[in-house]
Write an enzyme that holds these catalytic residues in place. Structure first.
Site, short mmCIF file in Angstrom:
data_model
loop_
_atom_site.label_atom_id
_atom_site.label_comp_id
_atom_site.label_asym_id
_atom_site.label_seq_id
_atom_site.Cartn_x
_atom_site.Cartn_y
_atom_site.Cartn_z
N ASN A 122 93.99 -15.68 26.66
CA ASN A 122 92.96 -15.55 28.42
C ASN A 122 93.65 -15.40 28.98
O ASN A 122 92.92 -14.84 29.61
CB ASN A 122 92.39 -17.40 27.87
CG ASN A 122 91.79 -18.10 26.96
OD1 ASN A 122 91.76 -16.86 25.42
ND2 ASN A 122 91.68 -19.62 26.17
N THR A 167 60.48 14.21 54.88
CA THR A 167 60.27 12.57 54.66
C THR A 167 59.03 12.93 53.64
O THR A 167 58.37 13.79 53.47
CB THR A 167 59.82 12.59 55.79
OG1 THR A 167 58.58 12.12 56.25
CG2 THR A 167 60.44 12.17 56.76
N HIS A 168 58.73 12.03 52.44
CA HIS A 168 58.10 11.88 51.91
C HIS A 168 58.04 13.54 50.50
O HIS A 168 56.76 13.86 50.38
CB HIS A 168 56.23 11.19 52.53
CG HIS A 168 56.42 10.46 53.33
ND1 HIS A 168 56.04 8.97 52.34
CD2 HIS A 168 56.74 10.39 54.39
CE1 HIS A 168 55.95 8.53 53.55
NE2 HIS A 168 56.11 8.74 55.09
N SER A 289 67.63 28.20 27.24
CA SER A 289 66.80 27.33 27.00
C SER A 289 66.74 28.00 25.31
O SER A 289 67.45 29.52 25.54
CB SER A 289 65.36 27.68 26.94
OG SER A 289 64.10 27.78 26.05
N LYS A 295 65.04 30.66 31.12
CA LYS A 295 65.77 29.84 32.02
C LYS A 295 66.74 29.66 32.32
O LYS A 295 67.56 30.73 31.76
CB LYS A 295 65.23 28.68 30.67
CG LYS A 295 63.67 28.45 30.38
CD LYS A 295 62.75 28.21 31.89
CE LYS A 295 63.18 26.34 32.07
NZ LYS A 295 63.05 25.52 30.57
N ASN A 297 68.54 25.83 33.24
CA ASN A 297 68.40 24.96 33.63
C ASN A 297 69.55 24.20 34.23
O ASN A 297 70.34 24.58 33.81
CB ASN A 297 67.93 24.19 32.32
CG ASN A 297 66.53 25.14 31.62
OD1 ASN A 297 66.14 25.53 31.74
ND2 ASN A 297 67.04 24.69 30.16
N GLU A 302 70.99 16.78 36.01
CA GLU A 302 69.49 16.09 34.89
C GLU A 302 70.33 15.50 34.71
O GLU A 302 70.22 14.12 34.23
CB GLU A 302 69.08 16.93 34.12
CG GLU A 302 68.09 17.83 34.80
CD GLU A 302 67.67 18.53 34.11
OE1 GLU A 302 66.55 18.53 33.24
OE2 GLU A 302 68.61 19.98 33.85
N LYS A 337 84.30 -5.37 28.22
CA LYS A 337 85.34 -4.36 27.86
C LYS A 337 84.25 -3.28 27.76
O LYS A 337 84.48 -1.89 28.23
CB LYS A 337 86.68 -4.46 26.24
CG LYS A 337 87.82 -5.30 27.67
CD LYS A 337 88.61 -5.70 26.69
CE LYS A 337 89.02 -7.59 26.84
NZ LYS A 337 87.53 -8.26 26.69
N1 ARG Z 1 90.15 -10.30 22.82
C1 ARG Z 1 89.60 -11.67 23.84
C2 ARG Z 1 88.72 -11.25 24.70
O1 ARG Z 1 89.20 -9.73 24.68
C3 ARG Z 1 90.42 -12.13 23.85
C4 ARG Z 1 91.30 -13.38 24.17
C5 ARG Z 1 90.94 -13.81 23.18
N2 ARG Z 1 90.97 -15.37 23.61
C6 ARG Z 1 90.91 -16.07 22.38
N3 ARG Z 1 90.54 -17.43 22.82
N4 ARG Z 1 90.24 -15.88 21.50
O2 ARG Z 1 88.31 -11.23 25.14
#
Ligand code: ARG
Length: 469
Positions: A122, A167-168, A289, A295, A297, A302, A337
């Protein structure tokens, strides 16, 4: 970051936490639970954090110096092997933390099992993400600076190019195109400020918070924090492992940055349309295109505009993930993540394409000037003329409105009205009115600080140059 090719060599690994369990984790549940396919990109940070932790454990006499040495050498070996492509990530590993630790133990034996003393995944994951994000934010700030430099270059070469200001999306007042571009420099400078501010607040070390409550060992959190380049350590162990504010802050800054790029993209798309034709993008940043031969583009612009959506989406996803979580760590937090990494990758890609696209775009000055000459863009200046001759602004405004209506009816523009016709609207008009409402005068005389006038544009250029130093 290239694609990770998983090796088939590894068998279904025994779980680190196997002791409590009699049965094996269901295969699908195992895949569902595993984060190695995306957190493997933090291997450097994970190993760096572990080295610092091992040093601290030895310094505090929690493990022997001898053991720490073996652990550190083992970790360095793993790092080198991953970098050289000699060690593949095992898809069966639960996450990068488990992977590194299990390879270490496989390589150096039981000593490797001492590394996780006074630590939990953790606090380990919390430190890894902070280290990773810190590096990425630094790189992204560099990329934003490159973009600012590209915009500045264009602003300098278009410092005295007259174009319509809107503007606008209606022609409003004439401005220098350089002034318009410098607006984006200001926006991007604020983006860097936001990123740096978030990075500063994020730079505290959660390592040593352990699972949630701290530890019974006599650890030295100051040591790990400073050896990992943090400004200090988190003061509450529960906060240390539960906090993902730093991800949200940076992702918010990314979202605002992308919003800026998206507005810029929208303008680039508009400017390069046939309806406008103020700029021509370089061939290397446009596409054709498959069916329409004529074209050209603005796909890159975009796509940047389009990708802004996913960066917002990632922020919303993580905000939503976190909103109902009780303290402290919950597995939901593993969802931080993919959202974060996708935003990082997207922002980097967009910036890398955007800067050269801006640098290579060509401005079509005559078209800009011609557009500025239409649309009664000097109507405010005509009213100001009468104000300077003593009329109250509202009265002048109304008279000029009538003159504009007359022009529309007669199919002409204000500059073309004869003095006699003008005098019909107000006897205050004299010969000098034409000079006063000439486009060049209109722009140059906007001398207020921060206005489009030449001195202000020069001052802005100097400010941006100073920022980039
Ligand atoms: N892979 C976990 C995460 O990204 C790591 C932490 C895991 N901790 C646990 N108590 N299972 O959060």
């Amino acid at each position: 970051m290239g694609f990770i090719v998983f090796s088939e060599r590894f068998c279904f690994m025994e779980k680190m936490w196997a002791g409590r369990f009699a049965g094996e984790l269901d295969r699908l549940a195992n895949d569902f639970n595993s984060s190695i396919r995306f957190d493997c990109r933090m291997f450097r940070q994970d190993i760096r954090g572990s080295i610092s932790h091992a040093e601290m454990l030895a310094k505090q006499g929690i493990i022997s110096g001898e053991d720490a040495m073996q652990i550190i050498e083992g970790l360095i070996g793993i790092l080198e092997d991953i970098e050289k492509g000699k060690l593949d990530f095992d898809p069966e590993a639960e996450d990068i933390h488990m992977f590194v630790e299990s390879v270490l133990t496989k390589r150096i034996g039981d000593v490797g099992k001492r590394l996780h003393t006074a630590r939990s995944r953790n606090d380990q994951v919390a430190v890894d993400v902070r280290l990773y994000l810190r590096d990425e934010v630094e790189e992204i700030c560099g990329l934003v600076k490159e973009l600012i430099a590209a915009v500045l270059e264009q602003a300098k070469s278009n410092a005295d190019v007259i174009c319509p200001g809107y503007t606008h999306l209606q022609r409003a007042q004439p401005i220098f195109f350089g002034h318009h571009l410098l607006c984006y420099c200001m926006m991007l400078i604020r983006d860097i400020g936001r990123l740096e501010d978030g990075a500063k607040r994020m730079n505290v070390c959660p390592l040593g918070s352990c699972a949630l409550a701290g530890t019974t060992y006599d650890t030295d959190r100051e040591f790990t924090a400073s050896s990992l380049g943090f400004d200090g350590y988190t003061l509450n162990s529960i906060d240390g492992v539960s906090d993902r504010d730093f991800c949200l802050e940076i992702m918010s800054a990314f979202s605002i940055l992308m919003m800026h790029l998206s507005r810029f993209s929208e303008e680039i798309i508009f400017w390069s349309s046939w309806e406008c034709k103020f700029i021509e993008l370089d061939d290397s940043y446009t596409t054709g295109s498959s069916i329409m031969p004529q074209k050209k583009n603005p796909d890159m612009a975009e796509l940047v505009r389009g990708k802004t959506g996913r960066v917002y989406g990632n922020l919303m996803a993580l905000l939503t993930t976190l909103k109902g979580l009780p303290l402290a760590y919950n597995k939901d937090m593993q969802e931080d993540k993919e959202a974060l990494f996708d935003s990082i990758d997207t922002v980097k890609m967009c910036l890398k394409v955007f800067a050269p696209m801006v640098r290579t775009m060509r401005t079509l000055k005559d078209n800009m000037y011609a557009a500025a000459g239409k649309g009664f863009i000097n109507a405010t200046d005509l009213a100001d003329y009468l104000v300077k001759k003593g009329l109250p602004f509202r009265t002048a405004y109304k008279l000029v409105g009538q003159a504009v209506a007359h022009c529309i009816e007669a199919g002409t523009v204000l500059d073309e009205l004869s003095l006699d016709v003008l005098k019909g609207f107000s006897p205050l008009f004299e010969e000098d009115v034409y000079e006063e409402i000439a486009l060049k005068t209109c722009v140059e005389k906007r001398i207020s600080a921060g206005g489009t006038g030449g001195d202000s544009v020069a001052a802005q250029i100097a400010y941006v140059e100073e920022f980039l130093k």
